[in-house]
Design a protein around this motif. Structure first.
Motif, PDB file in Angstrom:
ATOM      1  N   GLN A 103      43.376   1.480  18.756  1.00  0.00           N
ATOM      2  CA  GLN A 103      42.020   1.627  18.234  1.00  0.00           C
ATOM      3  C   GLN A 103      41.488   0.312  17.668  1.00  0.00           C
ATOM      4  O   GLN A 103      40.312  -0.029  17.827  1.00  0.00           O
ATOM      5  CB  GLN A 103      41.999   2.707  17.143  1.00  0.00           C
ATOM      6  N   ILE A 104      42.385  -0.447  17.020  1.00  0.00           N
ATOM      7  CA  ILE A 104      41.982  -1.763  16.506  1.00  0.00           C
ATOM      8  C   ILE A 104      41.558  -2.669  17.650  1.00  0.00           C
ATOM      9  O   ILE A 104      40.549  -3.381  17.580  1.00  0.00           O
ATOM     10  CB  ILE A 104      43.144  -2.382  15.698  1.00  0.00           C
ATOM     11  N   LEU A 105      42.316  -2.625  18.729  1.00  0.00           N
ATOM     12  CA  LEU A 105      41.984  -3.474  19.871  1.00  0.00           C
ATOM     13  C   LEU A 105      40.645  -3.059  20.484  1.00  0.00           C
ATOM     14  O   LEU A 105      39.825  -3.910  20.857  1.00  0.00           O
ATOM     15  CB  LEU A 105      43.097  -3.399  20.922  1.00  0.00           C
ATOM     16  N   ILE A 106      40.447  -1.755  20.574  1.00  0.00           N
ATOM     17  CA  ILE A 106      39.172  -1.290  21.154  1.00  0.00           C
ATOM     18  C   ILE A 106      38.006  -1.712  20.279  1.00  0.00           C
ATOM     19  O   ILE A 106      36.963  -2.177  20.764  1.00  0.00           O
ATOM     20  CB  ILE A 106      39.220   0.242  21.342  1.00  0.00           C
ATOM     21  N   ASP A 107      38.175  -1.565  18.973  1.00  0.00           N
ATOM     22  CA  ASP A 107      37.099  -1.962  18.067  1.00  0.00           C
ATOM     23  C   ASP A 107      36.787  -3.450  18.192  1.00  0.00           C
ATOM     24  O   ASP A 107      35.619  -3.847  18.271  1.00  0.00           O
ATOM     25  CB  ASP A 107      37.494  -1.638  16.622  1.00  0.00           C
ATOM     26  N   ALA A 167      45.601  -7.473  14.225  1.00  0.00           N
ATOM     27  CA  ALA A 167      46.114  -6.153  13.846  1.00  0.00           C
ATOM     28  C   ALA A 167      46.494  -6.110  12.373  1.00  0.00           C
ATOM     29  O   ALA A 167      46.231  -5.116  11.671  1.00  0.00           O
ATOM     30  CB  ALA A 167      47.324  -5.809  14.726  1.00  0.00           C
ATOM     31  N   LEU A 168      47.102  -7.179  11.889  1.00  0.00           N
ATOM     32  CA  LEU A 168      47.482  -7.208  10.474  1.00  0.00           C
ATOM     33  C   LEU A 168      46.236  -7.183   9.580  1.00  0.00           C
ATOM     34  O   LEU A 168      46.189  -6.450   8.573  1.00  0.00           O
ATOM     35  CB  LEU A 168      48.318  -8.458  10.190  1.00  0.00           C
ATOM     36  N   ALA A 169      45.241  -7.979   9.953  1.00  0.00           N
ATOM     37  CA  ALA A 169      44.024  -8.020   9.133  1.00  0.00           C
ATOM     38  C   ALA A 169      43.338  -6.660   9.123  1.00  0.00           C
ATOM     39  O   ALA A 169      42.915  -6.170   8.051  1.00  0.00           O
ATOM     40  CB  ALA A 169      43.084  -9.102   9.674  1.00  0.00           C
ATOM     41  N   PRO A 202      31.117   5.398  23.947  1.00  0.00           N
ATOM     42  CA  PRO A 202      31.854   6.463  24.634  1.00  0.00           C
ATOM     43  C   PRO A 202      32.658   5.989  25.832  1.00  0.00           C
ATOM     44  O   PRO A 202      33.738   6.503  26.101  1.00  0.00           O
ATOM     45  CB  PRO A 202      30.739   7.416  25.068  1.00  0.00           C
ATOM     46  N   ASN A 203      32.142   4.995  26.549  1.00  0.00           N
ATOM     47  CA  ASN A 203      32.806   4.646  27.795  1.00  0.00           C
ATOM     48  C   ASN A 203      33.855   3.554  27.637  1.00  0.00           C
ATOM     49  O   ASN A 203      34.363   3.064  28.618  1.00  0.00           O
ATOM     50  CB  ASN A 203      31.780   4.182  28.830  1.00  0.00           C
ATOM     51  N   CYS A 204      34.102   3.133  26.403  1.00  0.00           N
ATOM     52  CA  CYS A 204      35.094   2.070  26.245  1.00  0.00           C
ATOM     53  C   CYS A 204      36.486   2.663  26.293  1.00  0.00           C
ATOM     54  O   CYS A 204      36.740   3.742  25.771  1.00  0.00           O
ATOM     55  CB  CYS A 204      34.878   1.337  24.919  1.00  0.00           C
ATOM     56  N   SER A 205      37.363   1.952  26.935  1.00  0.00           N
ATOM     57  CA  SER A 205      38.762   2.356  27.024  1.00  0.00           C
ATOM     58  C   SER A 205      39.596   1.110  27.257  1.00  0.00           C
ATOM     59  O   SER A 205      39.101   0.091  27.758  1.00  0.00           O
ATOM     60  CB  SER A 205      38.975   3.355  28.162  1.00  0.00           C
ATOM     61  N   LEU A 206      40.830   1.192  26.841  1.00  0.00           N
ATOM     62  CA  LEU A 206      41.735   0.054  26.963  1.00  0.00           C
ATOM     63  C   LEU A 206      42.761   0.352  28.039  1.00  0.00           C
ATOM     64  O   LEU A 206      43.288   1.470  28.111  1.00  0.00           O
ATOM     65  CB  LEU A 206      42.429  -0.199  25.608  1.00  0.00           C
ATOM     66  N   ASP A 207      42.995  -0.632  28.850  1.00  0.00           N
ATOM     67  CA  ASP A 207      43.998  -0.468  29.900  1.00  0.00           C
ATOM     68  C   ASP A 207      45.356  -0.176  29.271  1.00  0.00           C
ATOM     69  O   ASP A 207      45.797  -0.880  28.345  1.00  0.00           O
ATOM     70  CB  ASP A 207      44.058  -1.754  30.742  1.00  0.00           C
ATOM     71  N   ARG A 208      46.041   0.854  29.773  1.00  0.00           N
ATOM     72  CA  ARG A 208      47.286   1.301  29.144  1.00  0.00           C
ATOM     73  C   ARG A 208      48.389   0.250  29.261  1.00  0.00           C
ATOM     74  O   ARG A 208      49.132   0.007  28.315  1.00  0.00           O
ATOM     75  CB  ARG A 208      47.746   2.611  29.798  1.00  0.00           C
ATOM     76  N   ALA A 209      48.460  -0.347  30.437  1.00  0.00           N
ATOM     77  CA  ALA A 209      49.503  -1.367  30.622  1.00  0.00           C
ATOM     78  C   ALA A 209      49.262  -2.563  29.714  1.00  0.00           C
ATOM     79  O   ALA A 209      50.192  -3.110  29.091  1.00  0.00           O
ATOM     80  CB  ALA A 209      49.531  -1.815  32.086  1.00  0.00           C
ATOM     81  N   LEU A 210      47.998  -2.941  29.606  1.00  0.00           N
ATOM     82  CA  LEU A 210      47.678  -4.067  28.725  1.00  0.00           C
ATOM     83  C   LEU A 210      47.965  -3.709  27.275  1.00  0.00           C
ATOM     84  O   LEU A 210      48.509  -4.525  26.509  1.00  0.00           O
ATOM     85  CB  LEU A 210      46.206  -4.440  28.900  1.00  0.00           C
TER      86      LEU A 210
END
Lengths: 423, 320
Positions: free
Chosen positions: B56-60, B96-98, B26-34
């Motif tokens: 979402q791929i990056l977060i996973d 991302a492609l994979a 629940p607490n995971c989030s990705l920096d928007r600028a990054l």
């Protein structure tokens, strides 16, 4: 380590791939390496993956090399440039040597160019017609020979001025004799070269005034000492004309032989200076335009067998000369005080001649015996007169002697410049 | 071929259902600028990936590896700086492609085929050494990647195990090599027995049995004390028969360097064996005489010993 495993304990493809690409660091790398040390299966996987990567790199890189190589057309001609550069360098060197030799021989011709310039002290017997021939206007400069237009065009370019001859120092200054300034010195040099290669025809020689042909001789520039000067001058002119004709024939034969061997090679041995100066005189007098410059004493090395008026040449007495005569390396000069000086090294060192005449010497010039002029001319080709170096000893010659006149128009003669006897 | 992904690995990736559905804490989030910076550098729009799918791929991927941190995300979530450091060490575009291919994105598959199809075949041919075998191997892996294999009614895609630590092509080559080695080892065990040539019986040993026993212990101890890299060099060269060039390519060093390291390792192992023998009660002369024993008299099977050995890290991992 978060690597997933296959068959229970092996690192997954991600870890092995990252290890093979050296993307792992620190603890992860050590763990994978420790496993590889004991696991032949994973070592084989890594080795095969590495081998496949190398094979893929070779296949990916090879095609561009093939496409680039054929288009490099200049690489195919790289070897051709080597002999081309050698030939070009040889050609440049040959041209440089040719030009250098041309300039080296230039001063000998320069003597003939500058000597015939008319003088303000020319005898009054010279007719106005002859004056006009001698001093043509600038616009009347002679056209180049039609057979050599390219050569003339080349010669009109500015060229380095050759070392002036000492005789040029004897010439009247520009202020005394206004000369047309249309032609450059280099032009005259080229014309003289052409004249040597193609001697002037006999018809042209006939059209040339005798004064121009003899212009370099001392009598044409010496001071008129008395009323008997004209008679003596006329006699001397006849002798000199005969000598000039003889020398010109000799020069023509020598040049013809040289031209037959080398074409118009200017590096061929020069004819006797006397012949050069005499043959060049008529045309030079109509072209001489270079302003005379102060000339060093060393310039005497180019002078031979000439005599002339006094020009600003500094003598050991501290006075300037009023008359000079020369033969080979020997120079005789009379200063304003009437003292006679002799130089055996082309004017480098001077020796005062003991006074053996009365009065004050005013003129000295070289004289050729009338009876021996034609007979001795062929002999002097190879003798002391024909070879300036052979004249160094000033060997007595029955055909050539010096004459000295005093202020009372009395004449003394000498064959060596030291011993003078009344004439 | 059996599925290659275990349940444990699927749990680590955070995608338990295998369909690519996120199972983020629940607490995971990705920096928007990054995320914006990575999105621009990835150019994932070519294979029809949306910005949300990409993030979402990056977060996973980040949460599955805890952004490279040792502490659990529940204890201390990754800061934007730590996230940036983690993703700069990851092949984001390949990842991302994979993941897009694993999700069943058709445009991503088209792009994957256009880019990796031929290199995959060339790599398989290089690994097998034969074109037909190589093409078969490549086609088999391609079928796996496309998710033709199912497990518990779910389509399994090996691309989900790719985490972007190395290049996607490197991962594909390594996977091909794994398939080939596993197939080779499995088929070699199925060789007919008549082809097996039984070795002749060993002659009686000339060295006393006690000395041979001490020598075997000294060798095992000396080998176990060596560094992992030295053991890898020794095993790859003396056991696997790899060339110095092949070994050097793995480590990125010159083959002359590999040769020097091998000689140094052999000398040090010899000295260590002598020390171990002396430590076990032998004199130096006896130890040197024991070193001159016929290798055929020694019961130590280095190949078997090493192959059966397991590194501590993977033993611990397997236990967990």
């Amino acid at each position: 380590m978060t690597a997933t495993s296959q068959h229970g304990f092996h690192p997954d493809a991600e870890s092995l791939s990252a290890f093979s690409e050296r993307a792992l660091e620190g603890r992860e790398r050590r763990e994978v390496l420790a496993h590889l040390a004991v696991c032949s299966r994973c070592r084989k996987v890594v080795a095969l993956a590495r081998e496949a990567a190398d094979a893929g790199d070779v296949n990916a890189v090879a095609p561009p090399r093939k496409t680039i190589a054929p288009n490099a057309w200049w690489k195919q001609w790289r070897l051709v440039w080597v002999p081309t550069a050698i030939v070009a360098a040889f050609a440049v060197a040959s041209i440089s040597i040719y030009i250098e030799q041309t300039d080296r021989h230039g001063p000998n011709i320069k003597i003939a160019e500058q000597n015939p310039a008319p003088s303000a002290t020319r005898p009054p017997a010279t007719s106005p017609t002859e004056q006009a021939k001698v001093e043509p206007p600038a616009a009347a400069a002679p056209a180049p020979p039609p057979a050599h237009p390219a050569k003339h065009a080349h010669s009109s370019a500015p060229e380095p001025r050759p070392a002036p001859a000492p005789v040029a120092a004897q010439m009247p200054s520009e202020s005394e004799v206004p000369e047309p300034a249309a032609s450059a010195p280099g032009v005259m040099d080229r014309h003289e070269v052409m004249r040597e290669a193609h001697p002037m025809s006999h018809a042209e020689e006939q059209q040339s005034p005798p004064q121009e042909a003899m212009g370099i001789h001392g009598s044409a520039y010496s001071q008129p000492a008395s009323g008997a000067w004209e008679a003596k001058q006329k006699q001397a002119e006849e002798h000199r004309q005969a000598e000039v004709e003889t020398s010109r024939m000799r020069s023509f034969k020598a040049k013809a032989a040289t031209t037959g061997e080398h074409g118009t090679d200017q590096s061929a041995p020069q004819p006797p200076p006397q012949a050069v100066t005499a043959g060049a005189a008529p045309q030079l007098e109509t072209q001489a335009a270079a302003p005379p410059e102060p000339l060093p004493m060393l310039g005497f090395k180019h002078m031979s067998n000439v005599s002339g008026p006094a020009t600003p040449i500094q003598l050991p007495s501290g006075l300037t000369s009023v008359s000079i005569a020369s033969r080979g390396h020997f120079l005789l000069a009379v200063d304003k005080a009437g003292a006679l000086f002799l130089s055996e090294d082309r004017g480098v060192t001077w020796e005062r001649v003991t006074t053996q005449w009365t009065g004050r010497a005013v003129e000295v010039h070289r004289q050729v015996a009338a009876n021996d002029a034609m007979q001795t001319a062929p002999a002097t080709q190879n003798g002391p007169m024909g070879n300036p170096s052979a004249n160094a000893g000033l060997a007595p010659s029955p055909a050539v002697f010096f004459e000295l006149s005093n202020d009372k128009n009395q004449t003394w003669v000498s064959t060596d410049g030291r011993t003078w006897t009344p004439k | 071929m059996a599925p290659t992904e275990s349940a444990a690995s699927a749990a680590e990736t955070g995608i338990p259902n295998g369909t690519g559905a996120p199972d983020c804490v629940p607490n995971c989030s990705l920096d928007r600028a990054l995320a914006a910076e990575l999105w621009q550098g990835c150019d994932a729009t070519r294979w029809g990936l949306t910005r949300d799918e990409f993030e979402q791929i990056l977060i996973d991927a980040g949460t599955a590896q805890n952004f490279g941190l040792a502490e659990a995300p529940e204890v201390k979530p990754a800061t934007p700086k730590q996230q940036a450091a983690f993703f700069r060490g990851v092949r984001v575009a390949d990842l991302a492609l994979a993941r897009a291919c694993a999700r069943g994105n058709e445009r991503a598959w088209e792009h994957f085929i256009a880019v990796y199809r031929q290199p995959l075949i060339r790599a398989a041919i290089a690994i097998t050494g034969r074109e037909t075998l190589g093409r078969d191997l490549a086609d088999q892996l391609y079928a796996e990647l496309y998710g033709l294999n199912e497990r518990d009614g779910q389509r399994r895609c090996p691309l989900l195990s790719y985490r972007g630590r190395g290049s996607l092509m490197g991962w594909l080559r390594t996977t091909l090599a794994q398939r080939h080695v596993d197939h080779y080892r499995r088929t070699r065990r199925e060789e007919p027995i008549e082809d097996f040539d039984a070795p002749a019986p060993d002659p009686p040993p000339q060295t006393p049995a006690r000395e041979l026993s001490l020598l075997e212990q000294a060798i095992e101890q000396a080998l176990s004390d060596r560094e992992a890299e030295e053991r890898y060099l020794l095993a790859a060269y003396y056991l696997d028969g790899q060339t110095l060039l092949e070994i050097g390519r793995v480590f990125g060093i010159h083959e002359a360097t590999v040769s020097r390291r091998l000689h140094r390792a052999a000398d040090q192992i010899r000295k260590q064996i002598l020390k171990n023998l002396q430590r076990n009660g032998m004199s130096r002369q006896q130890a040197e005489e024991a070193m001159g024993a016929d290798a055929r008299d020694i019961e130590v099977n280095l190949k078997k010993l090493l192959q059966n050995s397991q590194s501590e890290a993977f033993q611990e991992q397997a236990a967990s």
